[in-house]
Structures are given as C-alpha cells and as structure tokens.
Design a protein around this motif. Structure first.
Motif, PDB file in Angstrom:
ATOM      1  N   SER A  40     -24.838  -8.361   9.741  1.00 18.95           N
ATOM      2  CA  SER A  40     -24.666  -6.918   9.174  1.00 18.95           C
ATOM      3  C   SER A  40     -24.006  -5.919  10.024  1.00 18.95           C
ATOM      4  O   SER A  40     -24.134  -6.275  11.321  1.00 18.95           O
ATOM      5  N   HIS A  54     -16.306  -0.356   7.524  1.00 23.17           N
ATOM      6  CA  HIS A  54     -15.824  -0.897   6.459  1.00 23.17           C
ATOM      7  C   HIS A  54     -14.810  -1.854   6.725  1.00 23.17           C
ATOM      8  O   HIS A  54     -14.790  -3.227   6.494  1.00 23.17           O
ATOM      9  N   HIS A  71     -24.164  -1.846   6.144  1.00 18.87           N
ATOM     10  CA  HIS A  71     -25.182  -0.746   6.058  1.00 18.87           C
ATOM     11  C   HIS A  71     -24.504   0.227   5.349  1.00 18.87           C
ATOM     12  O   HIS A  71     -23.366   0.653   5.754  1.00 18.87           O
ATOM     13  N   LEU A  72     -25.440   1.143   4.700  1.00 22.78           N
ATOM     14  CA  LEU A  72     -24.630   2.282   3.894  1.00 22.78           C
ATOM     15  C   LEU A  72     -25.976   3.308   4.172  1.00 22.78           C
ATOM     16  O   LEU A  72     -27.151   2.849   3.790  1.00 22.78           O
ATOM     17  N   ALA A  86     -19.418   1.895  -2.134  1.00 22.18           N
ATOM     18  CA  ALA A  86     -20.338   0.553  -2.600  1.00 22.18           C
ATOM     19  C   ALA A  86     -19.277  -0.179  -3.468  1.00 22.18           C
ATOM     20  O   ALA A  86     -19.110  -1.512  -3.185  1.00 22.18           O
ATOM     21  N   TYR A  89     -16.967  -2.034  -1.414  1.00 22.25           N
ATOM     22  CA  TYR A  89     -17.412  -3.153  -0.799  1.00 22.25           C
ATOM     23  C   TYR A  89     -17.479  -4.578  -1.675  1.00 22.25           C
ATOM     24  O   TYR A  89     -17.422  -5.451  -1.231  1.00 22.25           O
ATOM     25  N   ILE A  97     -25.961  -5.087   0.599  1.00 19.25           N
ATOM     26  CA  ILE A  97     -25.923  -3.989   1.234  1.00 19.25           C
ATOM     27  C   ILE A  97     -27.318  -3.561   1.889  1.00 19.25           C
ATOM     28  O   ILE A  97     -28.242  -3.943   1.438  1.00 19.25           O
ATOM     29  N   ALA A  99     -29.495  -0.684   2.597  1.00 18.80           N
ATOM     30  CA  ALA A  99     -29.652   0.762   2.093  1.00 18.80           C
ATOM     31  C   ALA A  99     -30.565   1.498   2.890  1.00 18.80           C
ATOM     32  O   ALA A  99     -31.764   1.189   2.866  1.00 18.80           O
ATOM     33  N   LEU A 128     -27.337   2.165  -6.079  1.00 21.15           N
ATOM     34  CA  LEU A 128     -26.585   0.823  -5.960  1.00 21.15           C
ATOM     35  C   LEU A 128     -26.744  -0.305  -7.021  1.00 21.15           C
ATOM     36  O   LEU A 128     -25.851  -0.842  -7.541  1.00 21.15           O
ATOM     37  N   PHE A 134     -25.898  -6.169  -6.036  1.00 20.74           N
ATOM     38  CA  PHE A 134     -26.011  -6.541  -4.864  1.00 20.74           C
ATOM     39  C   PHE A 134     -27.450  -7.018  -4.555  1.00 20.74           C
ATOM     40  O   PHE A 134     -28.158  -6.447  -5.270  1.00 20.74           O
ATOM     41  N   ILE A 136     -29.972  -6.161  -1.995  1.00 27.76           N
ATOM     42  CA  ILE A 136     -30.180  -4.844  -0.906  1.00 27.76           C
ATOM     43  C   ILE A 136     -31.391  -5.332  -0.214  1.00 27.76           C
ATOM     44  O   ILE A 136     -32.338  -5.260  -0.394  1.00 27.76           O
TER      45      ILE A 136
END
Ligand code: FAD
Length: 295
Positions: A40, A54, A71-72, A86, A89, A97, A99, A128, A134, A136
């Motif tokens: 990650s 990104h 990571h977001l 998102a 991605y 992700i 989150a 998301l 995703f 998550i």
C-alpha cells in the motif's frame, strides 16, 4: 512454535525526489519476492501527496506483479473530488483502498471536515462503496485513537466503518502484544468479524520512532528503550536488535493465532525482509520478474 506461512503486506510512502523514488523501487524489488498479499502507498497529511500517491500506485500496478492498495483520506477535498480520485484508481486497475479520515497538514490546527467533504472515515467508506466494488481497509487503534471521546466510542467507530462496507482493519503500530490481544478480544466481542491485521513497525531509529509514537498515541514500553540504549553509534548492532525485537513480536502474535501482518516499511527493505524471513515468509519465485522491472 511457528505456524503456517503468514500473509504479509507492506506499506510505503510516496517518494519526494528521484533519489527517493530509486530507493523505493529498490525496496519494492527486494520485498516483492516475499509475495505480499498487497502493498500500500500512503496519502500525505492534508492530501498533500495526491499526485505522487497516484503515480506510485499506478507504477506498482503497471510494472510490478504486485497487488497495490491506495490510501485515501477525507482531508481538504469535496466528496466529488474524492470520488473522482477513487474512480481513477479503479480505472488504473486498483481494487483496494485504505480509507482514512486523515489529519490536518498543520498538526496544531486540528482536523476540520471539508464543508462538502466526507467528514469521517466511515463516510468515506460509504462513498467508496457507491463508486466501485473496492476491497476497503480501515484503521484500528489498539491503544485508542488520540482524539476519540472514549475507548468504547472508538470501538463503535470501527464497527460502523466495517458495517459501512470495510473488509478489513489494519492497526496502528504497537509494541506491547498484550495491548493488541486485549483489543482483538474487544473487537470480537463487538461482533466485528473481518480480519484485524496488526501493523508492525520494525524500529530503525529509536528516537524518531518515539516522537512519531507520541503523535499516534502508541506507547513505547521500557524494554524497547532498554534494548536500544547505547546503540546510537552502532548501526549494525541496532539493526540486529531491531530485527530480533520485531521478529519476537511477530512470533508471539503467531503463537496467539495471528496469521496476517502489515509492515510499516518506511520505504526500506532490509529490516522488514529479515523479520519476514524469521517468521517463515521465504522469498518465492518472483525474483526474475522484479529484476526485469528494475531495469
Ligand atoms: C493503517 C493506517 C494507515 C494510515 N495511513 C494514513 C495515510 O495514508 N495518510 C494519512 O494522512 N493518515 C494515515 N493514517 C493516520 C490516520 O489518518 C489518522 O490516525 C487519523 O487521525 C484518523 O484516521 P481514521 O481513518 O482512523 O479516522 P476515523 O475512523 O474517522 O476516526 C478519527 C477520530 O474521530 C472519531 N470519530 C469518528 N466519528 C466521529 C464523529 N461522528 N464525531 C466525533 N468523533 C468521531 C474517532 O473515534 C477517532 O478518534 C493511517 C493510520 C493507520 C492506522
């Protein structure tokens, strides 16, 4: 007694310069043969690394045969902006992700939700879910998040993040395994059934780690200070101690039934790789592909 081969994942931060990018890439090449479940890439405080995160994640997806998670955070962005990130991605092939709420870029300012943004991680998880299917991960705090109203509130917050659609929780780093194991019991008692993955931080620099731990609300047991005392000018011994302590921490957790570990690598391979090898995560057959990638 060592159990089956554990599943491991590795966390990196996006590089700030071409030199740091080379270091990160060497690190990825060195760790890839351990066949991590995923790697990650963090998102800088205040959303400051949006592009770099990104770019790094996209490069991992396109050039390495590794599963990447981005990571977001919710900080300083509208919901529409975060949804767009998102979606990009997803379009780049990223299916996982991490989150997070995130923190303000100025630590003294405290966190204020963006008026049109996702206020907390739970809101981001829900958002998301509407963007794409995703996987998550969310953050969990064995020693309680520093801003939480109470331990019970924080645990309930974790439950709400899972109920909103998160598929696993990764913990803040900790050094006292009893703290984690008690937390694991409370998580189970709360009816949370997704994997709870301990975050492991092999300590490369004791002084900077203690500063960071204070910010994160992670306690530093006396045995760590004792182990590193007098080793400031002896990097080889320091490294051996770091490997031994983190390996012992993981082995004890394995004996308590833990089979997944998330390593905070700080973009360095040596400690994490040595610890992984000590807990039965041997290098597999991925070396040639990574050598190709490094050219
Ligand atoms: C595995 C991991 C990875 C991380 N990666 C990053 C990263 O890439 N970038 C980064 O900037 N930070 C990262 N962090 C740090 C994280 O952003 C901070 O710890 C942040 O302060 C909290 O994020 P969260 O997702 O846990 O927030 P949340 O789950 O939203 O919780 C934040 C705090 O708010 C409280 N809370 C929740 N809902 C409410 C409510 N409705 N009212 C009042 N209080 C509420 C919670 O109890 C908690 O104290 C990471 C942390 C971990 C453990």
């Amino acid at each position: 007694m060592t159990a089956h081969r554990p599943s491991v994942s590795f966390e990196f931060f996006p590089p700030k310069s071409p030199e740091m990018e080379d270091t990160l890439w060497d690190t990825i090449c060195a760790l890839a043969p351990l066949a991590p479940a995923f790697v990650s890439v963090t998102y800088g405080a205040g959303g400051s690394t949006r592009e770099r995160t990104h770019t790094t994640v996209s490069r991992i997806v396109s050039e390495a045969s590794l599963t990447a998670a981005a990571h977001l955070t919710c900080v300083d962005a509208t919901r529409a902006e975060i949804d767009t990130i998102a979606r990009s991605y997803w379009d780049a092939g990223v299916r996982h992700i991490v989150a997070l709420r995130g923190d303000a870029s100025d630590p003294d300012a405290g966190y204020t939700p963006h008026p049109d943004g996702y206020a907390y991680a739970v809101d981001l998880v829900s958002g998301l879910r509407d963007v794409a299917d995703f996987e998550i991960s969310v953050a969990a705090y064995p020693e309680v998040h520093p801003e939480a109203q109470s331990a019970a509130f924080d645990l309930d917050n974790l439950k709400r993040k899972i109920d909103a659609g998160a598929t696993q929780a990764i913990t803040q780093f900790f050094f006292d395994n009893d703290v984690f194991l008690r937390f694991r019991d409370r998580v189970a008692d709360a009816g949370i059934e997704v994997p709870l993955v301990p975050g492991i931080m092999p300590v490369s620099n004791f002084t900077s780690m203690t500063r960071f731990a204070a910010m994160c609300g992670a306690s530093v047991p006396a045995f760590l200070a004792d182990a590193f005392r007098g080793l400031d000018d002896t990097p080889y011994e320091r490294r051996q101690v770091a490997i031994e302590l983190a390996s012992r921490q993981c082995r004890e957790l394995q004996d308590a039934g833990v089979s997944q570990f998330h390593f905070y690598t700080l973009n360095r391979a040596a400690l994490t790789r040595a610890v992984c090898e000590n807990i039965g995560v041997a290098a597999g057959g991925a070396e040639p592909a990574m050598a190709e990638m490094a050219r």
